[in-house]
Design a protein around this motif. Structure first.
Motif, short mmCIF file in Angstrom:
data_model
loop_
_atom_site.label_atom_id
_atom_site.label_comp_id
_atom_site.label_asym_id
_atom_site.label_seq_id
_atom_site.Cartn_x
_atom_site.Cartn_y
_atom_site.Cartn_z
N ARG A 129 -1.65 85.75 99.54
CA ARG A 129 -1.77 86.28 98.18
C ARG A 129 -2.02 87.79 98.20
NH1 ARG A 129 -2.50 83.77 93.55
NH2 ARG A 129 -3.99 85.34 92.83
N GLU A 133 0.79 90.35 96.66
CA GLU A 133 0.42 91.04 95.43
C GLU A 133 0.65 92.54 95.54
OE1 GLU A 133 -3.58 89.87 94.69
OE2 GLU A 133 -3.03 88.01 93.66
N THR A 438 3.14 80.45 97.36
CA THR A 438 2.45 81.66 96.91
C THR A 438 3.44 82.70 96.39
OG1 THR A 438 0.69 81.25 98.53
CG2 THR A 438 0.81 83.46 97.58
N ARG A 442 4.13 83.73 92.12
CA ARG A 442 3.88 85.10 91.63
C ARG A 442 5.15 85.87 91.30
NH1 ARG A 442 3.21 89.34 89.76
NH2 ARG A 442 1.69 91.00 90.21
N TRP A 443 6.26 85.58 92.02
CA TRP A 443 7.45 86.41 91.90
C TRP A 443 8.73 85.59 91.72
CZ3 TRP A 443 6.34 91.44 91.45
CH2 TRP A 443 5.20 91.94 92.08
N PRO A 471 7.87 90.00 88.40
CA PRO A 471 6.75 89.09 88.14
C PRO A 471 7.22 87.84 87.39
CG PRO A 471 6.18 91.33 87.51
CD PRO A 471 7.65 91.33 87.80
#
Length: 487
Positions: A129, A133, A438, A442-443, A471
């Motif tokens: 993460r 990020e 993960t 997020r993406w 995102p």
């Protein structure tokens, strides 16, 4: 001659060999096409690497005899294993069959128990993460390099604990691809060429020596962590106690490698320094190339299949909602597992594996002398149209329980088979699921380079893969945002 099956008949020789180098030019220039075409020649086909004959098995049922039912006639060995042994040493992947191999496997097995791996799951999730990020929205990235760097750093955290010196990780990332390319070069060239004092051979030796020095630093770091964990906590009232017990903090940072550092065989004692080095290198190589390559191809296939992407998002959002992934979620992602398995089927991980005959044999009617290389290709077996309908199509649905019943287990060899099957399979699945979940949570990644072409190095890697992250909002949160405000 002791036969395995069928009356003996000479193996057909693959077309296109050249004087002195045999089929080496085809293996160097178009290895996947060359190997895949051998299926048309027969179930066992002879090729020449320089003047040396090797026998390629193209039928998965015959490969199962090599790996499982007649395994004593086919020992771990051959040109690939000889080249790997230059920097693996006698790690679990290259050590000869026999009592020593079984001893090492028993010592390492606790490291890869499902419950033991689970103790590192949340630490790995947190690491992934933090790393992902930091990606910049709308900025194209080299996805293949990203996935290899990410799987390496995640594996290092799991193996050696946190706090590994940054330069060690960075040098690992630079060294491993070069070493693997040098190994493949040693595999396809005649043996006498690899022994000459050529610049490429000397550079390969220097890289291997540096890799071992880095492994020493990682092992020393882990030993220091274990020693710190064994220190007694300060008594209550002591100023040091105000920062919390050192025992718990240090123990929480310990990695899976502690299993080997503390292993003690009743007959031979603990592993030697050389053995610890060899096993660490074996583990790192297996974790980096295969896992990173699988993830890169998976992200590419998701980006070009909107239906698969939507189904992945729906599964992940149903399990996690808007909260981060947890270790206990991994067992609730069956579709994600099918997507990863389909990427393994299409692209590897390892595309070429060798064994060496321990006695004269007759394999599916073909006589093979003692000491000969026997080769099989998971890539070839996993693209067999008689087993996989439309093998060039990316279809995770083929791994649904009912459909998967028609797929013979011998036709999926991403982790090998028999007593030399990959000991780290459970860890590989854990890391694959953690990284993919993960990233996808997020993406959304979109392709910004030309569609990648497969290149057979150690794994079947993409020649170029640039993708741009945007995102993503979880489905439930998105639906909530789109609802009209109450009047």
């Amino acid at each position: 001659m002791r036969g395995i099956s069928g009356p003996p008949a000479a193996a057909p020789t693959a077309p296109g060999r050249l004087p002195l180098i045999g089929h080496g030019h085809q293996l160097a220039r178009r290895p996947l096409e060359f190997m895949n075409a051998l299926r048309e020649q027969g179930s066992v086909v002879k090729i020449l690497i320089g003047p040396t004959a090797a026998y390629v098995v193209t039928d998965p049922a015959v490969t199962r005899r090599v790996l499982v039912t007649e395994v004593d006639a086919f020992a771990k060995g051959g040109k690939i294993i000889d080249a790997l042994r230059v920097f693996f040493g006698d790690g679990l992947a290259t050590i000869a069959d026999g009592d020593l191999h079984m001893k090492h496997r028993r010592l390492m097995q606790p490291m890869f128990n499902k419950s033991h791996i689970a103790t590192r799951g949340d630490v790995m999730i947190s690491h992934v993460r933090t790393a992902t990020e930091a990606w910049a929205e709308g900025v194209a990235r080299d996805t293949y390099e990203d996935m290899n760097d990410l799987t390496l750093s995640t594996f290092l955290v799991a193996l050696f604990g946190s706090g590994l010196p940054g330069h060690v990780e960075r040098e690992f990332q630079g060294l491993m691809p070069e070493i693997m390319r040098g190994t493949i070069r040693q595999t396809i060239l005649p043996g006498w060429v690899t022994k000459l004092p050529l610049p490429a051979n000397r550079a390969h030796e220097r890289r291997v020596a540096r890799l071992r020095a880095l492994i020493d630093q990682a092992i020393d770091h882990h030993r220091a962590q274990l020693a710190s964990a064994e220190q007694p906590a300060p008594p209550p009232g002591c100023p040091a106690h105000q920062d919390g017990p050192r025992t718990e903090g240090a123990a929480s940072q310990a990695g899976l490698f502690s299993t080997l550092l503390t292993a003690d065989d009743p007959e031979t004692g603990p592993l030697s320094h050389q053995q610890l080095q060899d096993e660490a290198i074996t583990l790192l190589t297996g974790a980096i190339e295969t896992t990173g390559t699988t993830l890169a191809w998976t992200l590419y296939e998701i980006s070009r299949n909107p239906g698969i992407e939507r189904k992945l998002h729906a599964e992940l959002d149903a399990v996690c909602g808007e909260r981060p992934l947890r270790q206990e979620d991994l067992g609730s992602l069956p579709y994600m597992r099918s997507v990863l398995k389909e990427a393994m089927r299409m692209y590897g991980p390892a595309w070429l594996v060798t064994r060496i005959t321990t006695r004269p044999v007759v394999l599916d009617g073909v006589p093979i002398p003692e000491g000969a290389d026997v080769v099989y290709s998971p890539y070839v077996h996993q693209h067999d149209p008689e087993v996989y309908a439309d093998p060039a199509a990316f279809d995770p649905g083929r791994w649904e329980p009912e459909r998967a019943k028609s797929i013979n287990r011998s036709s999926f060899l991403a982790f090998g088979d028999g007593r030399r099957k990959c000991i780290g399979e459970e860890f590989a699945w854990t890391e694959l699921l953690i990284v993919l979940a993960t990233v996808v949570q997020r993406w959304r990644l979109t392709l910004t380079s030309a569609p990648p072409r497969p290149q057979a190095i150690v794994t079947v890697k993409p020649d170029k893969l640039s993708m741009t992250p945007q995102p993503r909002v979880p489905t439930k949160a998105q639906e909530h945002e789109e609802q009209p405000a109450p009047s």
